[in-house]
Design a protein around this motif. Structure first.
Motif, PDB file in Angstrom:
ATOM      1  N   ARG A 138       0.940  -0.918  -0.206  1.00 34.84           N
ATOM      2  CA  ARG A 138       0.197  -0.093  -0.063  1.00 34.84           C
ATOM      3  C   ARG A 138       0.859   1.196  -0.097  1.00 34.84           C
ATOM      4  N   LEU A 139       0.664   2.210  -0.943  1.00 30.85           N
ATOM      5  CA  LEU A 139       1.286   3.522  -0.825  1.00 30.85           C
ATOM      6  C   LEU A 139       0.742   4.449  -0.048  1.00 30.85           C
ATOM      7  N   ALA A 146       5.515   3.679   2.067  1.00 33.86           N
ATOM      8  CA  ALA A 146       4.853   2.403   1.595  1.00 33.86           C
ATOM      9  C   ALA A 146       4.883   1.367   2.494  1.00 33.86           C
ATOM     10  N   TYR A 147       4.109   0.507   2.908  1.00 33.42           N
ATOM     11  CA  TYR A 147       3.964  -0.692   3.732  1.00 33.42           C
ATOM     12  C   TYR A 147       3.557  -1.822   2.983  1.00 33.42           C
ATOM     13  N   GLY A 161      -0.237   7.494  -3.668  1.00 33.36           N
ATOM     14  CA  GLY A 161       0.047   7.124  -5.121  1.00 33.36           C
ATOM     15  C   GLY A 161      -0.036   8.020  -6.190  1.00 33.36           C
ATOM     16  N   ASN A 162       0.210   9.221  -5.530  1.00 34.27           N
ATOM     17  CA  ASN A 162      -0.066  10.531  -6.350  1.00 34.27           C
ATOM     18  C   ASN A 162       0.908  10.498  -7.739  1.00 34.27           C
ATOM     19  N   PRO A 163       0.472  10.583  -8.710  1.00 34.73           N
ATOM     20  CA  PRO A 163       0.833  10.405 -10.129  1.00 34.73           C
ATOM     21  C   PRO A 163       2.293  11.069 -10.228  1.00 34.73           C
ATOM     22  N   VAL A 164       2.617  12.419  -9.699  1.00 32.57           N
ATOM     23  CA  VAL A 164       3.730  13.038  -9.786  1.00 32.57           C
ATOM     24  C   VAL A 164       4.852  12.303  -9.154  1.00 32.57           C
ATOM     25  N   ALA A 165       4.678  12.035  -7.781  1.00 31.64           N
ATOM     26  CA  ALA A 165       5.486  11.055  -6.808  1.00 31.64           C
ATOM     27  C   ALA A 165       5.856  10.007  -7.309  1.00 31.64           C
ATOM     28  N   THR A 166       4.812   9.333  -7.775  1.00 33.26           N
ATOM     29  CA  THR A 166       5.145   7.767  -8.399  1.00 33.26           C
ATOM     30  C   THR A 166       6.041   7.664  -9.495  1.00 33.26           C
TER      31      THR A 166
END
Ligand code: KE4
Length: 427
Positions: free
Chosen positions: A112-113, A277-278, A302-307
């Motif tokens: 899980r992010l 994440a865990y 799970g933000n698209p820029v961060a991922t």
């Protein structure tokens, strides 16, 4: 070296934010003086608002392992920005980052992010309690797991640095279910399980501590952790927020050959953007809502820029032989620091795992908080400013680890060792 602009900016910051910082680790509380204000960074270097350049050994406290502003990370972020910054809905990139983490970390079957290491550890202990139906969490002195109420007991990092390892505001009701033991103390662990075994939901530790300085788990301690948690049905949680993708691509668990039940991650996994994440065994992770009943949520998880930044960083680490280069440079630095301290006649311990290490001003090997806390912090503070005045940006506490990046060159290491030698001679 003028730091006038830093001082002006920081004076204003102190009127706007508590202590002028958004995280106490940055406040230079342990070393005196004022933090420098960073204007920009590139590769292995930071440049402050006065134009002074420093070789950076903090790397944003771990994330910048491929160096600041790596072109492939910046390009990935820019491409993500062209598609939007946040949707609050599933995206392909979350699958891609989850797959990279599951491929890399032996204990992780599902993940899980979240948005920080703190969120990861907070969620992991809630999951351990929800999965086992038990209350007690075991942690260790000098280990820091973020600002989770029930783990802000005998905490390391900034809590230890600034003398609040048991923070005001954490109620007895919260901390009563936290059992704090001495790190690397097998007898204490055995005694705790003998007395409380049926009540222990989980044990959380840094498998290589960074937050009392760099202190690895001894093999007997690591083995006891795994055997006792298995025997008593408790969840073993490796907090690899710092060590994950740092000491090895699969984290400390691949070096120790111990498979925990849950692993927490952060820092590098976001490539400098806010990601935690865990993850762990599927049967445990499927206890998390909406698969199971343990609640955890997050607007920007799970933000698209961060991922995008995390995916680019992990691919660079997986595919470009980074760890071999890091090991070479880290060994050179460790060797140089040890010989410089020896030549200066300074009692010290150089403790290293991969590209994280600590130069302790301590005559004794540092195996736990009791020993680490006896390090000579006045010597450390003088050493720190000696390095800063010679263009080397060092972690601003004896209770932190330093980090190398793939962009640190042999010349950077030589310059750092020379600066350290002069600073140590001046002690
Ligand atoms: P964050 O919430 O700061 O992302 O992660 C908390 C955390 C959890 N677990 C471990 C092992 C950690 O080292 C950390 C955070 N580390 C500190 C430095 N020692 C972050 C620096 C800071 O607090 O500003």
């Amino acid at each position: 070296m003028s730091r006038e602009k830093s001082q002006q900016v920081f004076a204003r910051a102190q009127q706007l934010m508590p202590g002028g910082v958004n995280s106490p680790a940055r406040a230079f509380g342990a070393v005196g003086g004022q933090p420098i204000v960073i204007d920009h960074a590139d590769g292995a270097y930071l440049v402050d608002v006065d134009g002074n350049r420093y070789i950076d050994y903090i790397g944003s406290w771990g994330p910048m392992i491929v160096g600041h502003r790596h072109p492939e990370v910046i390009t990935a972020i820019q491409a993500a920005l062209e598609r939007g910054t946040s949707f609050g809905a599933p995206t392909v990139a979350e699958n891609q980052l989850a797959e990279l983490i599951i491929e890399a970390v032996p204990s992780v079957e599902k993940v899980r992010l979240v948005n920080s290491g703190t969120e990861a550890t907070m969620s992991a202990i809630r999951l351990a309690r929800g999965y086992t139906g038990r209350d007690v969490i075991v942690k260790f002195e000098g280990n820091y797991h973020g600002h989770v109420d029930s783990l802000l007991v005998a905490a390391g990092s900034a809590a230890a640095t600034l003398g609040v390892p048991d923070s005001p505001g954490v109620t007895p009701g919260t901390s009563q279910d936290t059992l704090t033991l001495r790190y690397n103390d097998v007898a204490a662990l055995e005694a705790a399980f003998a007395e409380h075994g049926s009540r222990i939901a989980g044990v959380i530790l840094e498998p290589v501590v960074g937050n009392m300085g760099c202190v690895p788990a001894e093999p007997a301690f690591a083995a006891a952790l795994r055997s006792l948690t298995t025997e008593h049905g408790a969840v073993l949680i490796f907090d690899e927020v710092m060590t994950g993708f740092r000491v090895a691509y699969g984290g400390a668990q691949t070096l120790m050959k111990i498979t925990p039940d849950i692993t927490t991650l952060g820092k590098i996994v976001g490539g400098g953007m806010p990601i935690g994440a865990y993850g762990g065994r599927q049967e445990i992770m499927d206890s998390i809502l909406p698969a199971g009943k343990v609640f955890q949520a997050g607007t920007l998880s799970g933000n698209p820029v961060a991922t995008a930044a995390g995916i680019a960083t992990l691919k660079l680490l997986r595919d470009h032989g980074v760890y071999e280069r890091l090991e070479t440079r880290a060994a050179q630095l460790a060797d140089g620091l040890h010989h410089a301290a020896q030549a200066a006649g300074v009692p010290h311990q150089l403790q290293r795992v991969g590209s994280m290490m600590t130069l302790f001003f301590n005559p004794d090997p540092v195996t736990d908080w009791d020993v680490s806390s006896k390090s000579d912090k006045a010597q450390f503070a003088k050493f720190f400013w000696g390095l800063m005045d010679r263009g080397v940006y060092w972690p601003c506490s004896q209770y932190e680890a330093l980090f190398l990046s793939d962009k640190h060159t042999e010349e950077d290491i030589a310059q750092t060792v020379a600066a350290a030698a002069e600073s140590l001679q001046d002690l």
